[in-house]
Scaffold this motif. Sequence first.
Motif, PDB file in Angstrom:
ATOM      1  N   GLY A  92       0.783  -1.163  -0.085  1.00 51.75           N
ATOM      2  CA  GLY A  92       0.088   0.022  -0.043  1.00 51.75           C
ATOM      3  C   GLY A  92       1.172   1.349  -0.023  1.00 51.75           C
ATOM      4  N   PHE A  93       2.583   1.174  -0.038  1.00 55.34           N
ATOM      5  CA  PHE A  93       3.501   2.357   0.312  1.00 55.34           C
ATOM      6  C   PHE A  93       3.496   2.196  -1.398  1.00 55.34           C
ATOM      7  N   CYS A  94       4.332   3.644  -1.652  1.00 54.84           N
ATOM      8  CA  CYS A  94       5.212   3.820  -3.105  1.00 54.84           C
ATOM      9  C   CYS A  94       6.351   3.404  -2.575  1.00 54.84           C
ATOM     10  N   SER A  95       7.003   3.212  -3.369  1.00 52.15           N
ATOM     11  CA  SER A  95       8.871   3.523  -2.656  1.00 52.15           C
ATOM     12  C   SER A  95       9.158   5.099  -3.625  1.00 52.15           C
ATOM     13  N   PRO A  96      10.228   5.534  -2.856  1.00 50.62           N
ATOM     14  CA  PRO A  96      10.989   7.067  -3.915  1.00 50.62           C
ATOM     15  C   PRO A  96      11.467   6.805  -5.039  1.00 50.62           C
ATOM     16  N   VAL A  97      10.630   7.171  -5.158  1.00 49.72           N
ATOM     17  CA  VAL A  97      11.403   8.105  -6.904  1.00 49.72           C
ATOM     18  C   VAL A  97      13.110   9.192  -6.867  1.00 49.72           C
ATOM     19  N   PHE A  98      13.654   8.877  -6.683  1.00 50.87           N
ATOM     20  CA  PHE A  98      14.935   9.800  -7.508  1.00 50.87           C
ATOM     21  C   PHE A  98      15.992   9.946  -8.501  1.00 50.87           C
ATOM     22  N   GLU A  99      15.355  10.858  -9.140  1.00 51.35           N
ATOM     23  CA  GLU A  99      16.573  10.452 -10.665  1.00 51.35           C
ATOM     24  C   GLU A  99      17.721  11.463 -10.934  1.00 51.35           C
ATOM     25  N   CYS A 100      18.817  10.956 -11.779  1.00 55.93           N
ATOM     26  CA  CYS A 100      19.661  11.355 -12.252  1.00 55.93           C
ATOM     27  C   CYS A 100      20.105  13.099 -12.092  1.00 55.93           C
ATOM     28  N   ASN A 101      20.938  13.229 -11.937  1.00 59.60           N
ATOM     29  CA  ASN A 101      20.294  14.939 -11.573  1.00 59.60           C
ATOM     30  C   ASN A 101      21.613  16.115 -12.240  1.00 59.60           C
ATOM     31  N   ALA A 102      21.443  17.065 -11.774  1.00 58.15           N
ATOM     32  CA  ALA A 102      22.488  18.024 -12.864  1.00 58.15           C
ATOM     33  C   ALA A 102      23.840  17.884 -12.352  1.00 58.15           C
ATOM     34  N   LEU A 103      24.400  16.668 -11.043  1.00 54.50           N
ATOM     35  CA  LEU A 103      25.761  16.565 -10.403  1.00 54.50           C
ATOM     36  C   LEU A 103      26.376  14.939 -10.963  1.00 54.50           C
ATOM     37  N   CYS A 104      25.220  14.257 -11.834  1.00 59.54           N
ATOM     38  CA  CYS A 104      25.495  12.989 -12.117  1.00 59.54           C
ATOM     39  C   CYS A 104      26.117  13.046 -13.646  1.00 59.54           C
ATOM     40  N   GLN A 209     -12.741   7.793  -9.211  1.00 56.86           N
ATOM     41  CA  GLN A 209     -12.001   6.984 -10.250  1.00 56.86           C
ATOM     42  C   GLN A 209     -11.083   7.806 -11.372  1.00 56.86           C
ATOM     43  N   PRO A 210      -9.552   8.195 -10.962  1.00 55.34           N
ATOM     44  CA  PRO A 210      -8.839   8.957 -11.123  1.00 55.34           C
ATOM     45  C   PRO A 210      -8.155   8.025 -12.594  1.00 55.34           C
ATOM     46  N   ASN A 211      -7.947   8.991 -13.452  1.00 57.81           N
ATOM     47  CA  ASN A 211      -6.588   8.933 -14.716  1.00 57.81           C
ATOM     48  C   ASN A 211      -4.700   8.911 -14.469  1.00 57.81           C
ATOM     49  N   LEU A 212      -4.903   9.715 -12.934  1.00 63.11           N
ATOM     50  CA  LEU A 212      -3.379  10.461 -12.910  1.00 63.11           C
ATOM     51  C   LEU A 212      -2.991   9.611 -11.157  1.00 63.11           C
ATOM     52  N   LEU A 213      -2.335   9.603 -11.199  1.00 62.40           N
ATOM     53  CA  LEU A 213      -1.484   9.217  -9.580  1.00 62.40           C
ATOM     54  C   LEU A 213      -0.147  10.718  -9.683  1.00 62.40           C
ATOM     55  N   MET A 214      -0.305  10.264  -8.280  1.00 61.05           N
ATOM     56  CA  MET A 214       0.357  11.429  -8.247  1.00 61.05           C
ATOM     57  C   MET A 214       1.538  11.138  -7.027  1.00 61.05           C
ATOM     58  N   GLN A 215       2.914  10.772  -7.793  1.00 59.47           N
ATOM     59  CA  GLN A 215       4.621  10.945  -7.579  1.00 59.47           C
ATOM     60  C   GLN A 215       5.120  10.999  -6.854  1.00 59.47           C
ATOM     61  N   PRO A 216       5.679  11.637  -5.644  1.00 61.71           N
ATOM     62  CA  PRO A 216       7.292  12.417  -4.955  1.00 61.71           C
ATOM     63  C   PRO A 216       8.217  12.064  -5.335  1.00 61.71           C
ATOM     64  N   VAL A 217       8.283  13.248  -6.819  1.00 58.08           N
ATOM     65  CA  VAL A 217       9.878  12.857  -7.313  1.00 58.08           C
ATOM     66  C   VAL A 217      11.089  13.519  -7.093  1.00 58.08           C
ATOM     67  N   ARG A 218      12.413  13.083  -6.358  1.00 57.20           N
ATOM     68  CA  ARG A 218      13.587  14.740  -6.305  1.00 57.20           C
ATOM     69  C   ARG A 218      13.986  14.171  -6.950  1.00 57.20           C
ATOM     70  N   VAL A 219      14.495  15.607  -7.509  1.00 58.06           N
ATOM     71  CA  VAL A 219      15.593  15.404  -9.043  1.00 58.06           C
ATOM     72  C   VAL A 219      16.947  15.804  -8.221  1.00 58.06           C
ATOM     73  N   HIS A 220      17.380  17.606  -8.222  1.00 64.89           N
ATOM     74  CA  HIS A 220      18.352  17.659  -8.026  1.00 64.89           C
ATOM     75  C   HIS A 220      18.482  18.770  -6.741  1.00 64.89           C
ATOM     76  N   SER A 221      17.146  18.544  -6.094  1.00 64.91           N
ATOM     77  CA  SER A 221      17.278  18.865  -4.105  1.00 64.91           C
ATOM     78  C   SER A 221      16.170  18.019  -3.721  1.00 64.91           C
ATOM     79  N   VAL A 222      16.517  18.163  -2.279  1.00 63.53           N
ATOM     80  CA  VAL A 222      15.638  17.562  -1.394  1.00 63.53           C
ATOM     81  C   VAL A 222      14.305  17.242  -1.398  1.00 63.53           C
ATOM     82  N   VAL A 223      13.755  18.844  -1.805  1.00 64.88           N
ATOM     83  CA  VAL A 223      12.218  19.597  -1.937  1.00 64.88           C
ATOM     84  C   VAL A 223      12.114  18.760  -2.992  1.00 64.88           C
ATOM     85  N   PRO A 224      10.800  17.400  -2.664  1.00 69.26           N
ATOM     86  CA  PRO A 224       9.709  16.837  -3.868  1.00 69.26           C
ATOM     87  C   PRO A 224       9.099  17.614  -5.220  1.00 69.26           C
TER      88      PRO A 224
END
Length: 326
Positions: A92-104, A209-224
Amino acid sequence: MSSDSIFVDLSNSLESVPVLIEQRSSVLTFPQFQYSPDNVQGPGCTLDPSEVTLPGCSCLSHSCSSESCSCLQTHGQAYDSTHTLLHRTHSGFCSPVFECNALCSCGDACSNRVVQSGLTLKLEVYSTEKRGWGVRALKSIPKGTFVCEYAGEVISFEEARRRQLAQRAEDNNYIIAVREHAGEGSVTETFVDPARVGNVGRFLNHSCQPNLLMQPVRVHSVVPRLALFAGRSIDALEELTFDYSGGYRNRAPAQSDAGTLSETQSDAGTQSETQSDAGTQSDAETQRDAGTQSDNHGVQRKECHCGAKSCVQFLPLDLSIISGKR
């Protein structure tokens, strides 16, 4: 679209593709706000969302792989090779998403760079029959595709409460609260308000009954970043919606009180559940509240017009900000 309608780019060319909106609506007033594709630092926010604060990988390949990329090894693989969101829900819980960022060291074509690439779908903000402005895509969208962010001012809890208490009964409330829980006593809160500064996400309507889901994603910052993905295959010209109470369960949202999972409401809003950096089970609650308040800080529910078979008749409601209890 009517053949004699005049459409303009709502983003003023700030997005890589235009966000269409009819210049003159016989029903609705043209929206007044400052368009921003990304989150911006607002009152009370101590972190600049644009500041690069996360470490990067040293991959030199065209696209990162879990065998060698420190980002993927630490946080797991979120997307497949076609930039489609993988199923990452556990208990029932989502795993966090961290993308590669400007320092990669990897390139822009890396499969772990999706949300940061911005809007790629041509979206239209249009006048709905009963729910004010809405958003639809002009082409079909495959399941798992990134659609848009819910971007705005990142503000403090105190500022979020001040803004909600100042609202009139007829005002829309765009504030989403994201609370990420990572073990006992560890809670990270993020409040996003696109009312004054925001993007196309502020026009998304709620659905039971939505067709979109929201997922916090972190890229360059700790702010999702509050990213919205297609929860199923979506037809061209179908209205895009998400559950203001968060997640993608297609079940009736429950009213929350302080201390429970919050529910978001917005011309859009939501609660998502995620997992923390440490890999422990956590929940990220995102909620945009659309209730109106009474003199004693009680809340009057607003009627839901989503039309879903499972509609619970009222929009989701978050009491935690107005009550001041966290």
